[in-house]
Scaffold this motif. Structure first.
Motif, PDB file in Angstrom:
ATOM      1  N   GLY A   1      -9.296   1.306  -2.778  1.00 34.60           N
ATOM      2  CA  GLY A   1      -8.270   0.566  -3.487  1.00 34.60           C
ATOM      3  C   GLY A   1      -6.981   0.389  -2.723  1.00 34.60           C
ATOM      4  O   GLY A   1      -6.844   0.803  -1.568  1.00 34.60           O
ATOM      5  N   GLY A   2      -6.006  -0.218  -3.408  1.00 35.54           N
ATOM      6  CA  GLY A   2      -4.675  -0.398  -2.847  1.00 35.54           C
ATOM      7  C   GLY A   2      -3.747   0.676  -3.375  1.00 35.54           C
ATOM      8  O   GLY A   2      -3.902   1.151  -4.505  1.00 35.54           O
ATOM      9  N   VAL A   3      -2.773   1.062  -2.595  1.00 34.43           N
ATOM     10  CA  VAL A   3      -1.878   2.151  -2.956  1.00 34.43           C
ATOM     11  C   VAL A   3      -1.060   1.804  -4.204  1.00 34.43           C
ATOM     12  O   VAL A   3      -0.823   0.632  -4.503  1.00 34.43           O
ATOM     13  CB  VAL A   3      -0.928   2.471  -1.769  1.00 34.43           C
ATOM     14  CG1 VAL A   3       0.111   1.373  -1.610  1.00 34.43           C
ATOM     15  CG2 VAL A   3      -0.265   3.825  -1.942  1.00 34.43           C
ATOM     16  N   GLY A   4      -0.654   2.831  -4.962  1.00 31.76           N
ATOM     17  CA  GLY A   4       0.202   2.641  -6.130  1.00 31.76           C
ATOM     18  C   GLY A   4      -0.431   1.803  -7.203  1.00 31.76           C
ATOM     19  O   GLY A   4      -1.509   2.121  -7.715  1.00 31.76           O
ATOM     20  N   SER A   5       0.220   0.705  -7.548  1.00 31.02           N
ATOM     21  CA  SER A   5      -0.295  -0.183  -8.591  1.00 31.02           C
ATOM     22  C   SER A   5      -1.461  -1.035  -8.105  1.00 31.02           C
ATOM     23  O   SER A   5      -2.132  -1.683  -8.902  1.00 31.02           O
ATOM     24  CB  SER A   5       0.823  -1.108  -9.096  1.00 31.02           C
ATOM     25  OG  SER A   5       1.168  -2.058  -8.095  1.00 31.02           O
ATOM     26  N   GLY A   6      -1.684  -1.055  -6.794  1.00 31.93           N
ATOM     27  CA  GLY A   6      -2.722  -1.910  -6.220  1.00 31.93           C
ATOM     28  C   GLY A   6      -2.278  -3.351  -6.053  1.00 31.93           C
ATOM     29  O   GLY A   6      -3.069  -4.213  -5.665  1.00 31.93           O
ATOM     30  N   ALA A   7      -0.987  -3.622  -6.314  1.00 31.91           N
ATOM     31  CA  ALA A   7      -0.487  -5.001  -6.292  1.00 31.91           C
ATOM     32  C   ALA A   7      -0.601  -5.646  -4.919  1.00 31.91           C
ATOM     33  O   ALA A   7      -0.817  -6.861  -4.815  1.00 31.91           O
ATOM     34  CB  ALA A   7       0.971  -5.036  -6.757  1.00 31.91           C
ATOM     35  N   ALA A   8      -0.441  -4.856  -3.847  1.00 31.91           N
ATOM     36  CA  ALA A   8      -0.490  -5.440  -2.498  1.00 31.91           C
ATOM     37  C   ALA A   8      -1.897  -5.900  -2.141  1.00 31.91           C
ATOM     38  O   ALA A   8      -2.085  -6.941  -1.502  1.00 31.91           O
ATOM     39  CB  ALA A   8       0.021  -4.426  -1.475  1.00 31.91           C
ATOM     40  N   PHE A   9      -2.911  -5.118  -2.528  1.00 33.86           N
ATOM     41  CA  PHE A   9      -4.307  -5.514  -2.328  1.00 33.86           C
ATOM     42  C   PHE A   9      -4.566  -6.809  -3.093  1.00 33.86           C
ATOM     43  O   PHE A   9      -5.077  -7.800  -2.537  1.00 33.86           O
ATOM     44  CB  PHE A   9      -5.211  -4.376  -2.813  1.00 33.86           C
ATOM     45  CG  PHE A   9      -6.703  -4.609  -2.753  1.00 33.86           C
ATOM     46  CD1 PHE A   9      -7.277  -5.847  -2.475  1.00 33.86           C
ATOM     47  CD2 PHE A   9      -7.576  -3.551  -2.966  1.00 33.86           C
ATOM     48  CE1 PHE A   9      -8.656  -6.037  -2.432  1.00 33.86           C
ATOM     49  CE2 PHE A   9      -8.947  -3.715  -2.916  1.00 33.86           C
ATOM     50  CZ  PHE A   9      -9.488  -4.960  -2.663  1.00 33.86           C
ATOM     51  N   THR A  10      -4.193  -6.813  -4.377  1.00 35.98           N
ATOM     52  CA  THR A  10      -4.418  -7.989  -5.211  1.00 35.98           C
ATOM     53  C   THR A  10      -3.667  -9.204  -4.677  1.00 35.98           C
ATOM     54  O   THR A  10      -4.172 -10.331  -4.731  1.00 35.98           O
ATOM     55  CB  THR A  10      -3.990  -7.679  -6.657  1.00 35.98           C
ATOM     56  OG1 THR A  10      -4.736  -6.557  -7.139  1.00 35.98           O
ATOM     57  CG2 THR A  10      -4.235  -8.870  -7.567  1.00 35.98           C
ATOM     58  N   ALA A  11      -2.464  -8.978  -4.140  1.00 37.13           N
ATOM     59  CA  ALA A  11      -1.671 -10.093  -3.612  1.00 37.13           C
ATOM     60  C   ALA A  11      -2.380 -10.792  -2.463  1.00 37.13           C
ATOM     61  O   ALA A  11      -2.291 -12.022  -2.327  1.00 37.13           O
ATOM     62  CB  ALA A  11      -0.309  -9.580  -3.143  1.00 37.13           C
TER      63      ALA A  11
END
Length: 338
Positions: A37-47
Motif C-alpha cells: 500500500g501507500g503510506v498514511g492515508s494512501g492518498a499518494a498511491f491513489t493520486a
C-alpha cells in the motif's frame, strides 16, 4: 499462462499483503506499509492512478499509418519498447514471502530480458536483497540497472562498486526512499542527499547515474547540474510521503525543465499501454512499471512478467494507431485531450 491466471495465483500467494484488486488503485491497501500500500492515508498511491485516469487521448483514425513503432532509445541503447521494470525488493515483508528474494528478482530479470527491455533492481534493509538483484542482472548478461537507497555516502559507494562489477547498464539512487518506513524499522538509516553529495556520487562512476524520486522542476535541474544522466519522476509509489501529487500531474513541468539535458523516466500508477502513451506525451522518454510486475512475477514467474510486457506493448501499439502516432518521437501534448 494468461494474465488472468497469473493474477489468480498471485492473489493466493500474496494473501494478507496484496489483494490483487481488479483495479489496482491503492484504496484497499491504504496505509499498509510494509506491504503493497501507500503510506498514511494512501492518498499518494491513489493520486498516481487517478492522475493518469484523468488524462484523455484524442482519437484520430484518418491517417496513413498502418503500423506503430514502439522502439525506444534510452541511455544510448535501443529497446523494443519504452516500458521497463521498476526496482522492487522486500518479498518477505511486502509480498508475503511465497517466493524467495532471489527467485523474485530472477523472474523479473528474465521476463524483462525476454521482452526486449531492462529490469531495474533495488536495495533494502537486508544486504541480501541488493545482492539478489545483482545476481539476477548477471543472469541476463548485465541487462539491468541497479538502484541504491540513500544511505551514507560510503555505503552507497560500496554498492556502486558491486554494481559495476556485475556489469550493469547504469546505477542510481532513489532519493525518494529517504523516508521509507521499512528501512527505519530495520535500523537502516537513509535520508536526503545534498547537492554536493549527489555530485560526489555521480563523479564516482563511469556509468550513467540516475536520480530516482524527482517531483519538482527545481529538483530536476539540480540533478542535471550534478551530472546525472537520467531522472525518474516518481513519488516512490506513494510509499514515503502522504498527499503528494501523482507523478503524471508534475511530469510535464519537470520534463520541460531538463528535456534535452538528460533522459526522463516516469513511474506511478501505470497499468495499461495507454498509460504509457500518456506519460510519453507528457515528456517521459521511458516508463517504469512496479506493482503489476510484482503480481505477474508472484503469479507467473518469468513467463508472467514477459506476458505482461507483451500485453502492455500491444496496448501501446493500439493506442498509438488510434491516436495517429507512428513512432514514439511523435508522442506529444497534441495527442492529449485538454
Amino acid at each position: 499462462m494468461t494474465q488472468a491466471e497469473a493474477k489468480k495465483i498471485a492473489r493466493e500467494r500474496m494473501k494478507g499483503y496484496c489483494r490483487v484488486c481488479p483495479v489496482c488503485n491503492g484504496k484497499a491497501c491504504a496505509g499498509e506499509v510494509p506491504g503493497m500500500g501507500g503510506v498514511g492515508s494512501g492518498a499518494a498511491f491513489t493520486a498516481n492512478v487517478e492522475a493518469l485516469a484523468r488524462i484523455r487521448l484524442n482519437m484520430r483514425a484518418i491517417h496513413d499509418r498502418k503500423t506503430a513503432d514502439t522502439t525506444a532509445v534510452l541511455l544510448g541503447t535501443s529497446y523494443a519498447h519504452p516500458i521497463q521494470c521498476a526496482p522492487m525488493t522486500g518479498v518477505a515483508y511486502n509480498m508475503g514471502g511465497a517466493m524467495s528474494e532471489e527467485e523474485f528478482e530472477l523472474a523479473l530479470a528474465k521476463g524483462s530480458s525476454a521482452a526486449g527491455t531492462l529490469v531495474w533492481t533495488g536495495d533494502g534493509a537486508d544486504p541480501a536483497m541488493f545482492e539478489a538483484g545483482l545476481s539476477a542482472i548477471k543472469a541476463v548478461n548485465g541487462q539491468g540497472i541497479a538502484i541504491i537507497k540513500p544511505r551514507a555516502q560510503d555505503e552507497i559507494l560500496a554498492r556502486m562498486a558491486r554494481a559495476e562489477e556485475a556489469g550493469v547498464v547504469a546505477v542510481g539512487v532513489d532519493i525518494d526512499g529517504a523516508g521509507l518506513v521499512t528501512m527505519a524499522l530495520k535500523n537502516q538509516p537513509v535520508g536526503p542527499k545534498s547537492f554536493s553529495e549527489l555530485k560526489e556520487l555521480v563523479a564516482a562512476t563511469s556509468l550513467p547515474f540516475i536520480v530516482k524520486g524527482i517531483m519538482t522542476p527545481d529538483q530536476a535541474l539540480l540533478a542535471a547540474e550534478a551530472g546525472a544522466a537520467a531522472i525518474v519522476v516518481s513519488n516512490h509509489g506513494g510509499r514515503v510521503l502522504d498527499h503528494t501529487p501523482g507523478a503524471a500531474e508534475v511530469l510535464q513541468a519537470v520534463s520541460r525543465q531538463v528535456r534535452g539535458r538528460l533522459t526522463v523516466f516516469a513511474d506511478g500508477g501505470v497499468r495499461h499501454g495507454a498509460d504509457v502513451l500518456k506519460l510519453l506525451c507528457l515528456g517521459a522518454d521511458g516508463v517504469l512499471v512496479g506493482r503489476p510486475m510484482a503480481v505477474a512475477a508472484m503469479g507467473g514467474g518469468e513467463e508472467g512478467v514477459a506476458g505482461l510486457f507483451k500485453a502492455m506493448q500491444g496496448e501501446l501499439v493500439q493506442s498509438m494507431l488510434l491516436t495517429g502516432v507512428g513512432s514514439l518521437k511523435q508522442a506529444g501534448p497534441d495527442i492529449l485531450f485538454t
